[in-house]
Design an enzyme around this catalytic site. Structure first.
Site, PDB file in Angstrom:
ATOM      1  N   ASP A   4       0.858  -1.185   0.000  1.00  0.00           N
ATOM      2  CA  ASP A   4       0.000   0.000   0.000  1.00  0.00           C
ATOM      3  C   ASP A   4       0.898   1.241   0.000  1.00  0.00           C
ATOM      4  O   ASP A   4       1.845   1.324  -0.778  1.00  0.00           O
ATOM      5  CB  ASP A   4      -0.963  -0.070   1.198  1.00  0.00           C
ATOM      6  CG  ASP A   4      -2.085   0.957   1.154  1.00  0.00           C
ATOM      7  OD1 ASP A   4      -3.129   0.661   0.560  1.00  0.00           O
ATOM      8  OD2 ASP A   4      -1.903   2.060   1.715  1.00  0.00           O
ATOM      9  N   ASP A  30      -6.967  -8.929  -4.321  1.00  0.00           N
ATOM     10  CA  ASP A  30      -6.927  -7.492  -4.057  1.00  0.00           C
ATOM     11  C   ASP A  30      -7.383  -6.723  -5.286  1.00  0.00           C
ATOM     12  O   ASP A  30      -6.619  -6.563  -6.246  1.00  0.00           O
ATOM     13  CB  ASP A  30      -5.520  -7.046  -3.662  1.00  0.00           C
ATOM     14  CG  ASP A  30      -5.447  -5.559  -3.350  1.00  0.00           C
ATOM     15  OD1 ASP A  30      -6.514  -4.942  -3.165  1.00  0.00           O
ATOM     16  OD2 ASP A  30      -4.336  -5.015  -3.286  1.00  0.00           O
ATOM     17  N   HIS A  53      -6.150  -7.321   0.224  1.00  0.00           N
ATOM     18  CA  HIS A  53      -5.263  -6.161   0.187  1.00  0.00           C
ATOM     19  C   HIS A  53      -4.270  -6.199   1.337  1.00  0.00           C
ATOM     20  O   HIS A  53      -3.078  -5.942   1.148  1.00  0.00           O
ATOM     21  CB  HIS A  53      -6.093  -4.872   0.240  1.00  0.00           C
ATOM     22  CG  HIS A  53      -5.264  -3.633   0.102  1.00  0.00           C
ATOM     23  ND1 HIS A  53      -4.547  -3.343  -1.034  1.00  0.00           N
ATOM     24  CD2 HIS A  53      -5.028  -2.616   0.976  1.00  0.00           C
ATOM     25  CE1 HIS A  53      -3.914  -2.186  -0.869  1.00  0.00           C
ATOM     26  NE2 HIS A  53      -4.185  -1.739   0.343  1.00  0.00           N
TER      27      HIS A  53
END
Length: 303
Positions: free
Chosen positions: A124, A251, A281
């Site tokens: 991320d 994801d 994710h």
């Protein structure tokens, strides 16, 4: 800049996360000092692995991975980004910029901890920040593991599911961080784990960083971060440094970036890139131990 600091008792009785936090003071580019927290495990002389989390999590995300990395003889270091976890929290959204977050982590990793021969693991925002760190300080790094992340320049539109997430964060009267992390997992997180993700944020005043981060992702070609990210792409794509992707198979936000990175990065060409099955994710939650084994194997194969 007005700073908030989460009371220590908010972090009492965290499940499976009994690491003693360490703190360093780093300068803000505009003046003043910020306290940044990190935890680590493994031998002090082990090859360092810098574990960078993203939005809206904190180093608690790495509790399943750090023991595996330590057992492999690696020095696992998991900071809390400024505005998250035990790190100081600039109280206004305008205090947070992409460039500042890169500089804050650079100051921690290199000025304060003097890390060298580092393997980056970025997921991320940990990738958005970490890939910039590698491109701008390649002499400090030995390898890269990119996981459910990317390096957007605003030249391509973000997925619709990401826009929905951004809108939900912007419009939420109360941003429920624990529920947001749970929604990004394949597995259902127990209440005490969701509560641990909520712990850094006693109330909405503390959430400037998690509320701001989605707005800092470059979504247009004239974004303030676009030129720096384009320069990072140009540097990373020509480097021989080993570049592994380890993405989850579930994801919808970043999944399409895995083949893009594999094609673009010279250091990715000779590697076999695993896909982590049954992982969303936040694959550190869904398959943390398996992911840590992938990282350990990768580091053992580095020059």
């Amino acid at each position: 800049m007005r700073l908030l600091r989460t009371p220590d008792d908010r972090f009492d009785d965290l499940p499976d996360f009994d690491y003693d936090p360490q703190y360093v003071d780093i300068p803000d580019p505009e003046g003043g000092l910020l306290r940044v927290a990190y935890v680590e495990a493994g031998p002090a002389d082990g090859r360092p692995v810098l574990l960078l989390h993203g939005e809206p999590s904190w180093s608690f995300l790495y509790r399943k991975m750090m023991p595996v990395l330590a057992e492999a003889g690696l020095r696992a270091i998991a900071p809390d980004l400024v505005g998250f976890g035990r790190s100081d929290k600039p109280a206004e959204m305008v205090d947070h910029t992409y460039a500042k977050h890169v500089e804050w982590m650079r100051a921690l990793a290199f000025d304060a901890l003097d890390l060298r021969d580092v393997t980056l693991f970025g997921q991320d925002w940990g990738g958005l920040i970490g890939l910039r760190l590698v491109a701008e300080n390649p002499e400090r790094f030995a390898g890269i593991v990119a996981s459910n992340t990317g390096l957007p320049t605003g030249d391509h539109d973000m997925p619709k599911v990401w826009w929905k997430f951004r809108e939900s964060v912007e419009n939420a009267q109360i941003f429920e961080v624990g529920r947001a992390v749970d929604a990004g997992c394949v597995t259902d997180l127990p209440e005490e784990v969701q509560a641990a993700y909520d712990a850094p944020f006693p109330n909405e005043m503390y959430k400037a960083a998690p509320r701001t981060m989605p707005t800092l992702v470059p979504t247009r070609p004239d974004d303030p971060a676009t030129e720096a990210n384009r320069a990072a792409w140009a540097k990373l794509s020509t480097m021989d440094m080993p570049f592994l992707t380890a993405f989850g198979d579930s994801d919808p936000i970043t999944g399409a970036m895995a083949p893009v990175l594999q094609r673009a990065m010279k250091g990715a060409a000779a590697l076999e890139h695993p896909t982590i099955a049954g992982a969303g994710h936040f694959l550190q939650e869904d398959k943390g131990e398996e992911l840590a084994e992938v990282i350990a194997t990768f580091v053992r194969g580095l020059p």
